[in-house]
Design an enzyme around this catalytic site. Structure first.
Site: not given
Ligand code: AMP
Length: 279
Positions: A30, A32-34, A36-37, A61, A155, A189
């Site tokens: 969604m 606002a990438l970091h 984790g993405h 959602q 999820q 977030r």
């Molecule tokens: P989102 O943009 O929050 O919908 O997340 C997209 C994908 O990135 C989802 O599969 C999340 O579980 C994954 N994700 C979000 N935050 C993290 C994180 N800190 N470490 C690993 N994966 C993440």
């Protein structure tokens, strides 16, 4: 990196890649990438020849309108990050492109007890929305490999069932949680946390570590009570802190030999944080 806003163009391009024998790895986000993405993107390149990333803030959602309206959008920064990564294709659809007329008449799915607990219970309709968008994305991209984060553990279990229901030939890989140096799980977030709240936010990880370090010597009811107290003392409003079996996420009252996970959701000011750790 190629950017597609329309599914028709993306589908045609992916078809041409497939005829060249290329495999596809897909990371839905969604924005606002970091980091984790980015970790999912890095992992994708180990499993597939082409990496497709999507950015789409899926309205169906969100069970909370304010959360949807305030969801961070940073498209320019996101595109810069993706250009520096191994992403080959970015899919950037509009709500109209994703749903068209179906937005007024969305399908529902049956996930059994898994949908009734934790995120399913506290965010009614959330997993239906996740499934509605994942169905459409998977049918457009048809990836050989789908990468998702353990951060949203429930999820990943729901999407695994969805993949089976839809009879799609996609392998789901769940990737580890990437954390800030103080332990806070990275999340889009987090950008909305005030300075004071950000300083406290890693308390959610400390509570999980407390549970992980003590579950073998402390009865679960006391363990979780202490964990909740730790969080409340740091200013969190706890929705749940629970130990569950890691396959069906049913609550456990004592240790079992199979895999266990501690899941937490808590509010800090007006921001809802989730996290988890395998025990
Ligand atoms: P989102 O943009 O929050 O919908 O997340 C997209 C994908 O990135 C989802 O599969 C999340 O579980 C994954 N994700 C979000 N935050 C993290 C994180 N800190 N470490 C690993 N994966 C993440």
């Amino acid at each position: 990196m190629l950017i597609f806003k329309e599914k028709k163009g993306l589908e045609a391009y992916l078809k041409s890649l497939r005829t060249q024998g290329k495999t596809i790895g897909f990371i839905p986000t969604m924005g606002a990438l970091h980091e984790g993405h980015l970790s999912l993107i890095k992992e994708a390149s180990k499993h597939a020849g082409v990496t497709v990333c999507s950015i789409f803030v899926n309205p169906t959602q969100f069970n909370n309108q304010e959360d949807f309206e305030r969801y961070p959008i940073r498209l320019e920064e996101d595109i810069k990050m993706l250009l520096d990564s191994t992403t080959d294709i970015l899919f950037l659809p509009s709500v109209e492109e994703m749903y068209g007329a179906t937005i007024g008449n969305l399908e529902t799915y049956s996930f059994g007890p898994l949908e009734k607990v934790w995120e399913g219970a506290y965010r009614p309709g959330h997993f239906q929305g996740v499934s509605q968008v994942m169905k459409r994305l998977l049918e457009i991209v048809h990836p050989e490999v789908l990468l998702m984060g353990q951060k949203d553990y429930q999820q990943t279990l729901i999407v695994r069932i969805l993949i089976n229901l839809l009879k799609i030939n996609t392998q789901l890989i769940t990737c580890p949680i990437i954390r800030e140096p103080d332990g806070l799980a990275m999340s889009s977030r987090n950008l909305r946390l005030s300075k004071e709240a950000r300083e406290k936010a890693a308390g959610i990880h400390r509570a999980l570590i407390y549970v992980k370090d003590n579950f073998q010597k402390t009865p679960f009811n006391l363990l979780l009570k202490n964990g909740i107290l730790l969080l409340e003392n740091e200013g969190f409003r706890v929705e749940y802190l629970v130990v569950a079996d890691s396959t069906g996420l049913q609550k456990l009252d004592s240790p079992v030999p199979s895999s266990m996970i501690c899941l937490v959701a808590a509010w800090l000011d007006s921001i809802r944080l989730i996290d988890n750790v395998f025990l």
